[in-house]
Enzyme design. Structure first.
Site, PDB file in Angstrom:
ATOM      1  N   HIS A  10       0.825  -1.200   0.000  1.00 10.72           N
ATOM      2  CA  HIS A  10       0.000   0.000   0.000  1.00 10.72           C
ATOM      3  C   HIS A  10       0.864   1.256   0.000  1.00 10.72           C
ATOM      4  O   HIS A  10       0.549   2.245  -0.667  1.00 10.72           O
ATOM      5  CB  HIS A  10      -0.917  -0.023   1.219  1.00 10.72           C
ATOM      6  N   ARG A  15     -10.589   0.106  -5.622  1.00 12.66           N
ATOM      7  CA  ARG A  15     -10.403  -0.965  -4.640  1.00 12.66           C
ATOM      8  C   ARG A  15     -11.135  -0.564  -3.356  1.00 12.66           C
ATOM      9  O   ARG A  15     -10.578   0.140  -2.518  1.00 12.66           O
ATOM     10  CB  ARG A  15      -8.925  -1.150  -4.313  1.00 12.66           C
ATOM     11  N   CYS A  43      -5.874  -4.223 -15.154  1.00 14.79           N
ATOM     12  CA  CYS A  43      -5.845  -3.281 -14.030  1.00 14.79           C
ATOM     13  C   CYS A  43      -4.746  -3.637 -13.034  1.00 14.79           C
ATOM     14  O   CYS A  43      -4.613  -2.988 -12.006  1.00 14.79           O
ATOM     15  CB  CYS A  43      -7.198  -3.196 -13.345  1.00 14.79           C
TER      16      CYS A  43
HETATM   17  C1  PEP Z   1      -4.583  -7.573  -9.376  1.00 13.96           C
HETATM   18  O1  PEP Z   1      -4.599  -8.587  -8.691  1.00 13.96           O
HETATM   19  O2  PEP Z   1      -3.886  -7.452 -10.404  1.00 13.96           O
HETATM   20  C2  PEP Z   1      -5.402  -6.392  -9.007  1.00 13.96           C
HETATM   21  C3  PEP Z   1      -5.545  -5.377  -9.813  1.00 13.96           C
HETATM   22  O3  PEP Z   1      -6.000  -6.362  -7.805  1.00 13.96           O
HETATM   23  P1  PEP Z   1      -5.233  -6.193  -6.408  1.00 13.96           P
HETATM   24  O4  PEP Z   1      -3.880  -5.587  -6.712  1.00 13.96           O
HETATM   25  O5  PEP Z   1      -6.071  -5.272  -5.584  1.00 13.96           O
HETATM   26  O6  PEP Z   1      -5.187  -7.573  -5.884  1.00 13.96           O
END
Ligand code: PEP
Ligand code: MG
Length: 576
Positions: A191, A298, A495
């Site tokens: 994060h 998110r 994403c």
């Molecule tokens: C991923 O897993 O690529 C994603 C975009 O979600 P997160 O990073 O929140 O797991």
């Protein structure tokens, strides 16, 4: 002068004065100097903090049990015992009665009990001294005045040098105030890294030994491009560094000139650039950057920021505002995605563990209607304000999409609303790759979650996922997803963090990706890269890449071909 090397996690160059920060030590030293009110107030404060710490521990234990099937009694047994122990409370009360502050009393109690454990003949009990300190830090976290956080009053041109940063630390980081961040532990997907990118602060992580040689005020330079951190920088290193920084700034300025919601490749193919956002305030920032929409919101960070519970009304307000800021452009709201790394955000003390995929994401949400229902209600309520979409994380097959659709219909019926909201599926589990046809048939759109897909394909920890991004199996997985989406006529975006990695722009476009959703800070570089790429040439490159059998062949092909399109500061201009 000392040169350290780490992993670059947020681009750019930053130079300034070091602000060393050891989190736990900060809590204990801030607590020792806290002033006391009358003893009744201090007893009340200490009790409230102890209760809050116990609740936190209980919530953590519960989430570990639910997410990982771990036995909470076993993991936190010692910590619960210490927290509830008469000796601990007795020592705190005794110190407070003598006029000490609640903070100082906790420090004193921890010191005494720690000493007892350390001197114990039983080696197991000797080791429990660590738990005592942990419990102390947990209680102090609820007592120590937030204003006493060293980041609350940072000097000018600060470069934060920390063992590790947690969300409770990063809330103090402000755009423009911090020149750089260096941490001993962390990852590209942590994060703190995501936030550093959002704020445009160059950051390097996994820098071994950085805290040992660093004193407050030391001159320090951070290279968020190569991962180099130079302590006491001087001479030619300083001159080189300044030259790189100047070129970077000029190139970034140039990239920022290429504004617009979508950008075209050199040969005219439109690519949509969207933003990933975690926090409510990031949405407004993203809107200013003229993105084509929010490709990933998110929402778990909304929950985490408010201690795990957010009312439906509050959610609806946030989603409504997001829709308004984006003025008709899509806002893709991912339903609560609880996974090990997110559980980590709840506490600094949860070890990195892998949980069963079917206990996370959409499965977790479906098993917790008390969370899913208010979230879907809030989305439906906010939907008339703009183009809201629902994204399902951790999809492993067709059934989950059907189940969410049925649930959504029920919630809509309760509200007396029509369901006109698109429901998309994340492709981020190996199981989903085998069910692409069925998933693409049922979902209104697809979104490739490359962060998790890399981890699950190779069984690696999340922070090491990128090491395997050049593996042909992974690139073929992207190719299969593109083909499935095209076959069913469904939009597809990426994403995961790879979407914002300028080194991958050409390859992803060549593989047929037309929507990239990334941390807003990555946008100028990627936008710039897209404008310099020929989609035709990129397609030829991808075709070649799909034909080779090893990661080194992929890397060789890329290094032979992507030079002119590579990173903003690629080798072609001699600054890379
Ligand atoms: C991923 O897993 O690529 C994603 C975009 O979600 P997160 O990073 O929140 O797991
Ligand atoms: Mg994911």
């Amino acid at each position: 002068m000392r040169v350290f090397r780490g992993t670059p996690v947020s681009p750019g160059y930053g130079q300034g004065r070091a602000v060393p920060y050891r989190r736990r030590e900060h809590l204990f030293s801030a607590a020792s100097s806290a002033g006391a009110e009358d003893s009744t107030t201090e007893v009340r404060r200490a009790e409230a903090a102890r209760t809050a710490a116990r609740r936190e521990l209980e919530a953590l234990a519960r989430s570990l049990k639910e997410s990982y099937g771990l036995d909470e009694a076993h993991i936190f047994h010692a910590q619960f015992l210490i927290l509830e122990d008469d000796l601990f409370t007795g020592l705190i009360h005794a110190a407070v009665t003598k006029g000490r502050s609640a903070e100082a009393a906790v420090v004193e109690a921890v010191r005494q009990i720690e000493e007892m454990f350390r001197e114990h003949v039983d080696p197991y009990l000797r080791e429990r001294a660590v738990d005592v300190r942990d419990v102390g830090a947990r209680v102090l976290g609820h007592l120590v005045d937030k204003c006493s956080h060293p980041f609350a009053r940072l000097p000018d041109a600060a470069v934060i040098v920390a063992d590790q940063l947690f969300p409770s630390d990063t809330i103090f980081l402000k755009r423009g105030r911090v020149r750089g961040i260096v941490t001993a532990q962390g990852s590209d997907n942590s994060h703190a890294a995501i936030l550093a990118r959002a704020l445009g602060i160059p950051a390097v992580t996994e820098v071994d030994g950085i805290l040992d040689g660093c004193a407050p005020g030391d001159a320090i330079a951070v290279d968020g491009e190569t991962g180099e951190v130079i302590l006491h920088i001087e001479g030619t290193a300083q001159a080189d560094y300044l030259q790189h920084a100047r070129r970077y700034r000029t190139a970034l300025e140039e990239a920022r000139q290429i504004a617009g919601h979508s950008v075209r490749t050199r040969d005219g193919v439109a690519i949509s650039l969207l933003a990933n956002v975690d926090r409510e305030e990031d949405i407004e920032e993203a809107a200013k950057l003229q993105v084509a929409g929010i490709g990933l919101f998110r929402t778990e960070f909304l929950f985490l920021a408010e201690g795990g519970e957010v009312s439906g009304a509050r959610q609806a307000e946030v989603y409504r505002r997001a829709a308004q800021w984006m003025r008709g452009r899509p806002v893709t709201i991912r339903i609560l995605d609880l996974a090990p790394d997110k559980a980590l955000l709840l506490s600094e003390d949860v070890p990195q563990m892998r949980s069963a995929i079917r206990d996370c994401g959409v499965h977790y949400a479906l098993a917790h209607p008390e969370i899913l229902r208010p979230q879907l209600r809030a989305i439906l309520r906010a939907a008339p304000e703009g183009d809201l979409r629902i994204l399902l994380p951790g999809v492993t097959g067709a059934l989950e999409i059907d189940a969410v659709r049925a649930f959504l219909q029920k919630v809509a019926d309760e509200l007396g609303r029509e369901v006109r909201i698109p429901v998309g599926a994340m492709i981020e589990t190996p199981a989903a790759l085998f069910m692409l046809d069925a998933i693409a048939e049922r979902a209104d759109f697809l979104s490739l979650g490359t962060n998790d897909l890399l981890c699950h394909l190779f069984g690696s920890e999340r922070q090491r996922g990128k090491e395997t991004a050049y593996e042909p199996s992974f690139l073929r997985a992207i190719h299969l997803t593109v083909r499935a989406a095209q076959a069913k006529g469904k939009p597809l975006s990426i994403c995961g963090e790879l979407a914002g990695d300028p080194a991958f722009t050409a390859l992803l476009i060549g593989l047929g990706i037309r929507e990239l959703s990334m941390s807003p800070e990555r946008l100028p570089e990627v936008r710039y890269n897209v404008s310099r790429i020929s989609a035709d040439e990129a397609t030829a490159l991808a075709r070649g890449v799909l034909n080779v059998q090893t990661a080194s062949d992929v890397e060789r092909l890329l290094s032979e071909n992507v030079d002119p399109w590579h990173k903003l500061l690629g080798d072609s201009d001699g600054t890379g």
